[in-house]
Design an enzyme around this catalytic site. Structure first.
Site, PDB file in Angstrom:
ATOM      1  N   LYS A 201      -1.680   6.122  -8.143  1.00  0.00           N
ATOM      2  CA  LYS A 201      -2.331   7.349  -7.684  1.00  0.00           C
ATOM      3  C   LYS A 201      -2.382   8.431  -8.765  1.00  0.00           C
ATOM      4  O   LYS A 201      -3.400   9.073  -8.955  1.00  0.00           O
ATOM      5  CB  LYS A 201      -1.602   7.905  -6.454  1.00  0.00           C
ATOM      6  CG  LYS A 201      -1.642   6.999  -5.236  1.00  0.00           C
ATOM      7  CD  LYS A 201      -3.055   6.813  -4.711  1.00  0.00           C
ATOM      8  CE  LYS A 201      -3.069   5.899  -3.509  1.00  0.00           C
ATOM      9  NZ  LYS A 201      -3.108   6.584  -2.251  1.00  0.00           N
TER      10      LYS A 201
ATOM     11  N   ASP B 162       8.672   9.466   0.033  1.00  0.00           N
ATOM     12  CA  ASP B 162       7.591   8.684  -0.564  1.00  0.00           C
ATOM     13  C   ASP B 162       6.553   9.692  -1.063  1.00  0.00           C
ATOM     14  O   ASP B 162       5.870  10.334  -0.277  1.00  0.00           O
ATOM     15  CB  ASP B 162       6.990   7.755   0.490  1.00  0.00           C
ATOM     16  CG  ASP B 162       5.764   7.000  -0.011  1.00  0.00           C
ATOM     17  OD1 ASP B 162       5.365   7.168  -1.182  1.00  0.00           O
ATOM     18  OD2 ASP B 162       5.177   6.239   0.793  1.00  0.00           O
TER      19      ASP B 162
ATOM     20  N   TRP C 157       1.434   5.497   6.121  1.00  0.00           N
ATOM     21  CA  TRP C 157       2.464   5.021   5.201  1.00  0.00           C
ATOM     22  C   TRP C 157       3.860   5.255   5.739  1.00  0.00           C
ATOM     23  O   TRP C 157       4.756   4.421   5.556  1.00  0.00           O
ATOM     24  CB  TRP C 157       2.265   5.650   3.822  1.00  0.00           C
ATOM     25  CG  TRP C 157       0.903   5.350   3.307  1.00  0.00           C
ATOM     26  CD1 TRP C 157      -0.138   6.218   3.131  1.00  0.00           C
ATOM     27  CD2 TRP C 157       0.382   4.054   2.956  1.00  0.00           C
ATOM     28  NE1 TRP C 157      -1.254   5.551   2.691  1.00  0.00           N
ATOM     29  CE2 TRP C 157      -0.970   4.222   2.574  1.00  0.00           C
ATOM     30  CE3 TRP C 157       0.926   2.777   2.927  1.00  0.00           C
ATOM     31  CZ2 TRP C 157      -1.773   3.170   2.171  1.00  0.00           C
ATOM     32  CZ3 TRP C 157       0.132   1.707   2.530  1.00  0.00           C
ATOM     33  CH2 TRP C 157      -1.209   1.912   2.153  1.00  0.00           C
TER      34      TRP C 157
END
Length: 203
Positions: free
Chosen positions: A190, A166, A99
């Protein structure tokens, strides 16, 4: 038989949350569903304001000059939006996994994105330490948890410049000093709810 979901996303929600959401879909305001009323109406605005306030409360950031936003597009949209909003000259990124690498790739449309450290050559099996964050950079970007490679930042650097993180895969799952960050973003699927919404917390 009770089923369990062990995938990285979407998250499992408590039954009480699902029941409350179901009630709102049937009758939220004078016989109308939550998805049938105007997004500008007071009842709907009240829901959003409460959600924003609760997000800041859970992060311990209420009354500290932060704003919470719920945006569309998923956290991946913020890979580019961070650079669009914060980048003036150059920015530093910590490359710790899939990511963070995607965040770097999206932001590199501006060319002025630099890796301050990376663990890619070792298959992302550790979080780099001992790196310097140049004071002349516009911001420092990191990813708090890397689900694909199983690494998590246990300690965050003291950054001389705005720190962006993030936190899609571990926001609300542990206690941190969130006031160290100037901007936090996280996909909802999530730890908060269904996919398609992104929480952005900005100072």
């Amino acid at each position: 038989m009770k089923k369990h979901n062990f995938s990285a996303g979407p998250c499992v929600l408590p039954k009480s949350v699902i029941e409350k959401a179901s009630e709102a879909l049937i009758n939220f305001d004078d016989g109308l569903s939550l998805i049938e009323i105007s997004h500008r109406s007071k009842p709907f605005v009240d829901v959003m304001e409460k959600a924003r306030a609760l997000a800041l409360e859970l992060l311990g950031l209420e009354g500290k000059g932060y704003k919470a936003l719920f945006l569309q597009g998923g956290a991946s949209t913020q890979f580019l939006m961070v650079a669009l909003n914060l980048l003036e000259k150059r920015a530093g990124y910590l490359n710790t996994g899939t990511w963070s690498k995607k965040a770097i790739k999206e932001a590199q449309i501006f060319d002025d994105i630099y890796e301050v450290a990376s663990s890619e050559s070792a298959g992302y099996n550790y979080i780099p330490k001992g790196y310097d964050i140049p004071e002349e950079y516009d911001y420092f970007h990191c990813t708090s948890n890397n689900t694909i490679f199983g690494t998590q930042m246990k300690h965050f650097p003291e950054s001389p410049i705005p720190m962006v993180c993030d936190m899609s895969s571990d926001i609300f799952s542990r206690q941190l000093d969130f006031s160290k960050f100037d901007l936090i973003y996280a996909g909802a699927q999530k730890n908060m709810g269904p996919a398609g919404t992104t929480l952005v917390v900005v100072k």
